[in-house]
Design a protein around this motif. Structure first.
Motif: not given
Lengths: 376, 376
Positions: A347-376
């Motif tokens: 539960g400790r904040k050890v980092g963050h990921v960020s992604v920009g784009g023109s499509d919100l759904d895609d940006a949400m997907y990319q950021a959540r998926a990347a963060a999930e790999i790091l917290t697996e």
């Protein structure tokens, strides 16, 4: 002449000032609680921020032009000693007071006519029971000092649920607040120079999980027009009314009846502003340095239609790069990775990921998926 | 596990790796020539990079996972000693050889069938005269080693104009090249991992003044299609043919008869890639760190239609923030400022500015005007 900024506190906020300081040619000096802090990349002195002598010695040895903060916990006595010694302290003690004490903050915001949840100072179980009864049988109760990330906050239905706090020495009166029915949480950051200039970033949506900021969407969806205007006006009024210098983040509730109410304040770069590192022309970290040095402020426009920031909670032990980072990088080449160099705890904040784009759904997907790999 | 990158050389290229390393959680250690180098923000050891023992001691004490470079001047004997000691050196000695010796570079590029200006190795005034006669009465003559930013390069019309170089000890044969009639200069950067993955940024236009890069426009105007394809293909062929790891920058001539010819190579982040800090999803500094660590490479797309980078030559003494910076920041809130923390000398690169936007003329104006304030 090289300008020198002294930062009290060596957490990830001080750490993320390093890239901005490096590019701008600002000399950054950190006064950290211990060795191996996230900001230890910068020139660091280890000491105790409640000890005025140690802090004063740091400001002299580092020859700082201004002192600013990674956190809001430096006691008023230490801040006053700095001011009396002629050190520029930004934000100043009179502003920080309201970030340090939620009761004083609520009182001052009410005085300024700003929209806040209904609140009261309660000192006994009976007073809290009365507040609960008057607010639909439930209240949020908060210790005025020292809380963060959901700590020092409880939802209570009976006054006795706060008795341990009433009985604990040194807490004093508690802040009772109505339980606001809100649609979502927003955050509005501004930066203000001592000379008075002020700039605002777009209002963002902040998604909390267990009282901790989990995701930020910038700008907040469906916020153009009135919501954006009101959020900015609130934050500007707070910054001016409380004489804040540097970055101010105002956490807001958007209520189910379309009002914005102020939840919390932070007088420093804030988790809800991390998106700005890549997502805005000027990041909150660069802007904070410019503001506390009374340099002209940078443009705060967005660089993408949408930027999504997702916190990495827990994550690889040591907070460094390991095979999970390699996997996340391989699968998400547009995602930007930020690791705070902290030991991992659940539960400790050890980092963050960020992604920009023109499509919100895609940006949400990319950021959540990347963060999930790091917290697996 | 925290990954550690050791950088030999403490100039602005090492300095600009610090922000990327900080965000990624990479531990950056620098082996610098002297105290107070531009990269001194990072953990720095001072020593002599021609001394293999000192460099080896640095790699052991800093416990580096890989050694890379701020410049290409580390002698082959030192590089070989590192490799023999089991240190990962990227780019490796066999690649760096071609960045260190222009005669070997020209020979190898010709062997790979890559387009280069007509050239010859000349050892005497008579040989140079013969080359000049065969190439319209003029030649570019270069010392094979040690030249940069226009140093070690002359335009000559008679062989005797290079006699001081022929007679100087230790130079040996010179590189004679045809004087290419070119429309403009371009630069193509790529990054390559040891595993072979390779990515390319868009080709950029580089405007030189007095042999020094003055401005870069990214992407190069009117370069879509054939020019972009050929530039990328050339740089990829060079990177693979020379087994380069990390960032490779290829400086190109676009000739008046529409060919691209290779001018120079740099096997490290390069001045023509500074635009990528704000202008690309992945900056050349982040990408270099990822590549030398054999991590997956980041996306190389542009973040704005146009990014313009202008070098600050000379500028405020000490390279820090002074009233000129305040003026430039006030007048150009969208410009990003980069100061290298170097003492100012006329013509010395002490920083750069960068601005992105959808209108090239406006971006050019903003970047040039901001840089001009800093060099007034």
């Amino acid at each position: 002449m090289t300008l020198t900024v002294g930062v009290i506190g060596g957490g990830q906020l001080a750490r993320m000032m390093i890239p901005a300081a490096t590019h701008l040619g600002i000399d950054l000096r950190v006064f950290a609680e211990n060795d191996g802090s996230p900001s230890a990349i910068a020139a660091t002195q280890v000491g105790d921020y409640v000890d005025a002598d140690q802090v004063l010695r740091f400001t002299r040895e580092a020859a700082v032009d201004v002192i600013t903060f990674d956190h809001e916990h430096v006691p008023q006595a230490v801040l006053s000693a700095l001011v009396e010694a002629g050190v520029a302290v930004r934000p100043g003690p009179n502003a920080l007071l309201y970030a340090q004490d939620k009761l004083l903050m609520r009182a001052r915001l009410s005085e300024l006519g700003l929209p806040v949840p209904e609140w009261a100072a309660v000192s006994t179980e009976a007073e809290l029971d009365a507040f609960i009864e008057a607010h639909g049988g439930v209240a949020i109760v908060k210790t005025p000092r020292g809380g963060y990330d959901g700590k020092g906050v409880r939802v209570v239905r009976r006054g006795r649920e706060a008795n341990d706090w009433f009985e604990a020495p040194g807490i004093g009166a508690l802040l009772a607040e109505e339980l606001v029915e809100f649609r979502r949480e927003l955050a509005q950051s501004v930066a203000r120079r001592p000379s008075g200039d002020i700039v605002a970033w777009p209002v963002v949506e902040s998604v909390q999980q267990n009282g901790v900021c989990a995701e930020v969407i910038a700008p907040a969806p469906n916020s153009a027009g009135r919501i954006a205007d009101v959020a900015e006006q609130i934050a500007v009024t707070v910054a001016e009314g409380l004489d804040v210098t540097g970055v101010l983040a105002v956490e807001l509730f958007e209520t189910t009846d379309d009002r914005l109410l102020i939840n919390e304040l932070a007088m420093r770069p804030h988790n809800t502003g991390h998106w700005s590192i890549e997502g805005s022309t000027t990041s909150q970290f660069e802007q904070h340095l410019r503001a506390v040095l009374d340099l002209p402020l940078g443009a705060t426009g967005t660089r993408d239609a949408w930027t999504v920031m997702v916190n990495v909670l827990g994550g690889p032990v040591g907070g460094g790069l390991d095979s999970r980072y390699a996997k996340a990088m391989a699968e998400h080449p547009t995602v930007k990775f930020h690791s705070y160099g902290k030991d991992s705890r659940p539960g400790r904040k050890v980092g963050h990921v960020s992604v920009g784009g023109s499509d919100l759904d895609d940006a949400m997907y990319q950021a959540r998926a990347a963060a999930e790999i790091l917290t697996e």
